[in-house]
Design a protein around this motif. Structure first.
Motif, PDB file in Angstrom:
ATOM      1  N   LEU A 171       0.830  -1.215   0.000  1.00  0.00           N
ATOM      2  CA  LEU A 171       0.000   0.000   0.000  1.00  0.00           C
ATOM      3  C   LEU A 171       0.860   1.259   0.000  1.00  0.00           C
ATOM      4  O   LEU A 171       0.524   2.248  -0.660  1.00  0.00           O
ATOM      5  CB  LEU A 171      -0.940   0.001   1.213  1.00  0.00           C
ATOM      6  N   SER A 172       1.967   1.213   0.719  1.00  0.00           N
ATOM      7  CA  SER A 172       2.873   2.365   0.775  1.00  0.00           C
ATOM      8  C   SER A 172       3.519   2.625  -0.572  1.00  0.00           C
ATOM      9  O   SER A 172       3.720   3.784  -0.961  1.00  0.00           O
ATOM     10  CB  SER A 172       3.951   2.146   1.840  1.00  0.00           C
ATOM     11  N   LEU A 173       3.862   1.572  -1.286  1.00  0.00           N
ATOM     12  CA  LEU A 173       4.425   1.737  -2.628  1.00  0.00           C
ATOM     13  C   LEU A 173       3.409   2.384  -3.557  1.00  0.00           C
ATOM     14  O   LEU A 173       3.757   3.200  -4.404  1.00  0.00           O
ATOM     15  CB  LEU A 173       4.859   0.387  -3.204  1.00  0.00           C
ATOM     16  N   GLU A 174       2.176   2.014  -3.373  1.00  0.00           N
ATOM     17  CA  GLU A 174       1.109   2.514  -4.234  1.00  0.00           C
ATOM     18  C   GLU A 174       0.708   3.947  -3.889  1.00  0.00           C
ATOM     19  O   GLU A 174       0.513   4.774  -4.776  1.00  0.00           O
ATOM     20  CB  GLU A 174      -0.098   1.588  -4.071  1.00  0.00           C
ATOM     21  N   LYS A 175       0.603   4.254  -2.583  1.00  0.00           N
ATOM     22  CA  LYS A 175       0.022   5.523  -2.163  1.00  0.00           C
ATOM     23  C   LYS A 175       0.953   6.425  -1.366  1.00  0.00           C
ATOM     24  O   LYS A 175       0.613   7.568  -1.110  1.00  0.00           O
ATOM     25  CB  LYS A 175      -1.189   5.230  -1.279  1.00  0.00           C
ATOM     26  N   GLY A 176       2.090   5.894  -0.916  1.00  0.00           N
ATOM     27  CA  GLY A 176       2.944   6.623   0.015  1.00  0.00           C
ATOM     28  C   GLY A 176       2.561   6.244   1.432  1.00  0.00           C
ATOM     29  O   GLY A 176       1.376   6.093   1.740  1.00  0.00           O
ATOM     30  N   PHE A 177       3.548   6.067   2.291  1.00  0.00           N
ATOM     31  CA  PHE A 177       3.291   5.581   3.649  1.00  0.00           C
ATOM     32  C   PHE A 177       2.337   6.480   4.421  1.00  0.00           C
ATOM     33  O   PHE A 177       1.456   6.004   5.136  1.00  0.00           O
ATOM     34  CB  PHE A 177       4.608   5.412   4.420  1.00  0.00           C
ATOM     35  N   ASP A 178       2.488   7.788   4.300  1.00  0.00           N
ATOM     36  CA  ASP A 178       1.627   8.725   5.031  1.00  0.00           C
ATOM     37  C   ASP A 178       0.160   8.599   4.640  1.00  0.00           C
ATOM     38  O   ASP A 178      -0.718   8.952   5.426  1.00  0.00           O
ATOM     39  CB  ASP A 178       2.071  10.169   4.790  1.00  0.00           C
ATOM     40  N   ASN A 179      -0.099   8.130   3.441  1.00  0.00           N
ATOM     41  CA  ASN A 179      -1.471   8.049   2.935  1.00  0.00           C
ATOM     42  C   ASN A 179      -2.130   6.701   3.185  1.00  0.00           C
ATOM     43  O   ASN A 179      -3.220   6.453   2.680  1.00  0.00           O
ATOM     44  CB  ASN A 179      -1.492   8.373   1.447  1.00  0.00           C
ATOM     45  N   VAL A 180      -1.480   5.840   3.939  1.00  0.00           N
ATOM     46  CA  VAL A 180      -2.027   4.523   4.254  1.00  0.00           C
ATOM     47  C   VAL A 180      -2.536   4.541   5.685  1.00  0.00           C
ATOM     48  O   VAL A 180      -1.817   4.940   6.603  1.00  0.00           O
ATOM     49  CB  VAL A 180      -0.948   3.423   4.085  1.00  0.00           C
ATOM     50  N   SER A 181      -3.757   4.104   5.866  1.00  0.00           N
ATOM     51  CA  SER A 181      -4.335   4.063   7.216  1.00  0.00           C
ATOM     52  C   SER A 181      -4.302   2.634   7.765  1.00  0.00           C
ATOM     53  O   SER A 181      -4.194   1.664   7.009  1.00  0.00           O
ATOM     54  CB  SER A 181      -5.780   4.564   7.187  1.00  0.00           C
ATOM     55  N   MET A 182      -4.424   2.533   9.061  1.00  0.00           N
ATOM     56  CA  MET A 182      -4.493   1.218   9.699  1.00  0.00           C
ATOM     57  C   MET A 182      -5.745   0.470   9.218  1.00  0.00           C
ATOM     58  O   MET A 182      -5.711  -0.745   9.053  1.00  0.00           O
ATOM     59  CB  MET A 182      -4.497   1.365  11.218  1.00  0.00           C
ATOM     60  N   ILE A 200       4.873  -7.865  -4.366  1.00  0.00           N
ATOM     61  CA  ILE A 200       4.559  -7.876  -2.945  1.00  0.00           C
ATOM     62  C   ILE A 200       3.073  -8.180  -2.806  1.00  0.00           C
ATOM     63  O   ILE A 200       2.252  -7.484  -3.393  1.00  0.00           O
ATOM     64  CB  ILE A 200       4.844  -6.510  -2.279  1.00  0.00           C
ATOM     65  N   SER A 201       2.749  -9.188  -2.038  1.00  0.00           N
ATOM     66  CA  SER A 201       1.345  -9.560  -1.796  1.00  0.00           C
ATOM     67  C   SER A 201       0.554  -9.686  -3.094  1.00  0.00           C
ATOM     68  O   SER A 201      -0.590  -9.258  -3.181  1.00  0.00           O
ATOM     69  CB  SER A 201       0.664  -8.537  -0.880  1.00  0.00           C
ATOM     70  N   GLY A 202       1.181 -10.234  -4.112  1.00  0.00           N
ATOM     71  CA  GLY A 202       0.497 -10.454  -5.377  1.00  0.00           C
ATOM     72  C   GLY A 202       0.376  -9.225  -6.263  1.00  0.00           C
ATOM     73  O   GLY A 202      -0.157  -9.290  -7.356  1.00  0.00           O
ATOM     74  N   SER A 203       0.875  -8.077  -5.799  1.00  0.00           N
ATOM     75  CA  SER A 203       0.828  -6.846  -6.598  1.00  0.00           C
ATOM     76  C   SER A 203       2.197  -6.573  -7.192  1.00  0.00           C
ATOM     77  O   SER A 203       3.219  -6.943  -6.637  1.00  0.00           O
ATOM     78  CB  SER A 203       0.407  -5.660  -5.731  1.00  0.00           C
ATOM     79  N   GLU A 204       2.187  -5.902  -8.326  1.00  0.00           N
ATOM     80  CA  GLU A 204       3.426  -5.625  -9.055  1.00  0.00           C
ATOM     81  C   GLU A 204       3.779  -4.145  -8.931  1.00  0.00           C
ATOM     82  O   GLU A 204       2.928  -3.278  -9.111  1.00  0.00           O
ATOM     83  CB  GLU A 204       3.188  -5.979 -10.525  1.00  0.00           C
ATOM     84  N   PHE A 205       5.064  -3.870  -8.597  1.00  0.00           N
ATOM     85  CA  PHE A 205       5.540  -2.501  -8.449  1.00  0.00           C
ATOM     86  C   PHE A 205       6.873  -2.358  -9.158  1.00  0.00           C
ATOM     87  O   PHE A 205       7.618  -3.325  -9.301  1.00  0.00           O
ATOM     88  CB  PHE A 205       5.702  -2.134  -6.968  1.00  0.00           C
ATOM     89  N   SER A 206       7.195  -1.133  -9.561  1.00  0.00           N
ATOM     90  CA  SER A 206       8.472  -0.902 -10.226  1.00  0.00           C
ATOM     91  C   SER A 206       9.558  -0.615  -9.188  1.00  0.00           C
ATOM     92  O   SER A 206       9.273  -0.217  -8.053  1.00  0.00           O
ATOM     93  CB  SER A 206       8.371   0.278 -11.195  1.00  0.00           C
ATOM     94  N   GLN A 207      10.808  -0.815  -9.584  1.00  0.00           N
ATOM     95  CA  GLN A 207      11.938  -0.474  -8.728  1.00  0.00           C
ATOM     96  C   GLN A 207      11.893   1.022  -8.392  1.00  0.00           C
ATOM     97  O   GLN A 207      12.252   1.425  -7.294  1.00  0.00           O
ATOM     98  CB  GLN A 207      13.261  -0.808  -9.428  1.00  0.00           C
ATOM     99  N   LYS A 208      11.445   1.814  -9.345  1.00  0.00           N
ATOM    100  CA  LYS A 208      11.367   3.264  -9.122  1.00  0.00           C
ATOM    101  C   LYS A 208      10.428   3.567  -7.953  1.00  0.00           C
ATOM    102  O   LYS A 208      10.754   4.394  -7.092  1.00  0.00           O
ATOM    103  CB  LYS A 208      10.867   3.958 -10.383  1.00  0.00           C
ATOM    104  N   ASP A 209       9.263   2.894  -7.893  1.00  0.00           N
ATOM    105  CA  ASP A 209       8.336   3.082  -6.772  1.00  0.00           C
ATOM    106  C   ASP A 209       9.019   2.743  -5.450  1.00  0.00           C
ATOM    107  O   ASP A 209       8.871   3.445  -4.453  1.00  0.00           O
ATOM    108  CB  ASP A 209       7.098   2.188  -6.926  1.00  0.00           C
ATOM    109  N   TYR A 210       9.802   1.667  -5.454  1.00  0.00           N
ATOM    110  CA  TYR A 210      10.513   1.217  -4.257  1.00  0.00           C
ATOM    111  C   TYR A 210      11.500   2.284  -3.786  1.00  0.00           C
ATOM    112  O   TYR A 210      11.503   2.673  -2.623  1.00  0.00           O
ATOM    113  CB  TYR A 210      11.238  -0.092  -4.559  1.00  0.00           C
ATOM    114  N   TYR A 211      12.333   2.780  -4.678  1.00  0.00           N
ATOM    115  CA  TYR A 211      13.337   3.775  -4.296  1.00  0.00           C
ATOM    116  C   TYR A 211      12.698   5.105  -3.902  1.00  0.00           C
ATOM    117  O   TYR A 211      13.184   5.779  -3.002  1.00  0.00           O
ATOM    118  CB  TYR A 211      14.386   3.958  -5.394  1.00  0.00           C
ATOM    119  N   MET A 212      11.597   5.459  -4.539  1.00  0.00           N
ATOM    120  CA  MET A 212      10.899   6.693  -4.156  1.00  0.00           C
ATOM    121  C   MET A 212      10.338   6.561  -2.744  1.00  0.00           C
ATOM    122  O   MET A 212      10.412   7.496  -1.939  1.00  0.00           O
ATOM    123  CB  MET A 212       9.775   7.010  -5.148  1.00  0.00           C
ATOM    124  N   LEU A 213       9.780   5.391  -2.409  1.00  0.00           N
ATOM    125  CA  LEU A 213       9.238   5.177  -1.076  1.00  0.00           C
ATOM    126  C   LEU A 213      10.343   5.223  -0.031  1.00  0.00           C
ATOM    127  O   LEU A 213      10.211   5.901   0.993  1.00  0.00           O
ATOM    128  CB  LEU A 213       8.497   3.838  -0.998  1.00  0.00           C
TER     129      LEU A 213
END
Length: 130
Positions: free
Chosen positions: A15-26, A101-114
Motif C-alpha cells: 500500500l505504501s508503494l502505491e500511495k505513500g506511507f503517510d497516505n495509508v491508514s491502519m 509484494i502480496s500479489g501486486s506488481e511494483f516498479s523499482q522506481k516506486d521502491y526507491y521513491m518510497l
C-alpha cells in the motif's frame, strides 16, 4: 503460508508503494490483509512500528546483504567501489524491472521513491539507515 506479522508488513509495504506511507491508514491495512484490528495491534503497537519493521525487512536486509557481498568480495578498494557503483547504477536503471509484494506488481522506481520519502520524513528510520 505467511504468518500474520509478515502479511501485515507485506500489505503495508504494498500500500505504501502505491500511495505513500503517510497516505495509508491502519483501516486500509486491516481491510487489505483480511485481519481484524486486534490481530494487527497484537503484532504492531502502531503504524510507526510497522514502518520500522518494513524498513528493516525491505531495505536494511538488502543493505546488509550488500555489505556482506562487499566484505567477501576479493578485490582491491577500487574494484570494491566499482562493485558498489555498479550495484547502485544497475538498481536505479532497472526501473522497468518489477517487485512483487502480496500479489501486486511494483516498479523499482516506486521502491526507491518510497525509501527516499521514508528517509526524509521519519527521523527514527533515518537513524537506522544512516
Amino acid at each position: 503460508m505467511v504468518n500474520n506479522r509478515e502479511k501485515i508488513a507485506d500489505v503495508a509495504f504494498a500500500l505504501s508503494l502505491e500511495k505513500g506511507f503517510d497516505n495509508v491508514s491502519m483501516k486500509e491495512i486491516q481491510k487489505e490483509s483480511g485481519l481484524g484490528a486486534g490481530s494487527i495491534y497484537y503484532h504492531f503497537e502502531n503504524k510507526n512500528e510497522i514502518l520500522v519493521y518494513i524498513t528493516n525487512k525491505y531495505y536494511m536486509n538488502i543493505l546488509n546483504q550488500l555489505k556482506k557481498s562487499i566484505k567477501n568480495f576479493d578485490g582491491s578498494f577500487i574494484e570494491k567501489m566499482r562493485f558498489i557503483l555498479n550495484f547502485r547504477v544497475n538498481s536505479n536503471l532497472k526501473e522497468k524491472s518489477k517487485i512483487y509484494i502480496s500479489g501486486s506488481e511494483f516498479s523499482q522506481k516506486d521502491y526507491y521513491m518510497l525509501i527516499t520519502s521514508i528517509y526524509h520524513h521519519y527521523p527514527e528510520v533515518r537513524d537506522m539507515i544512516t
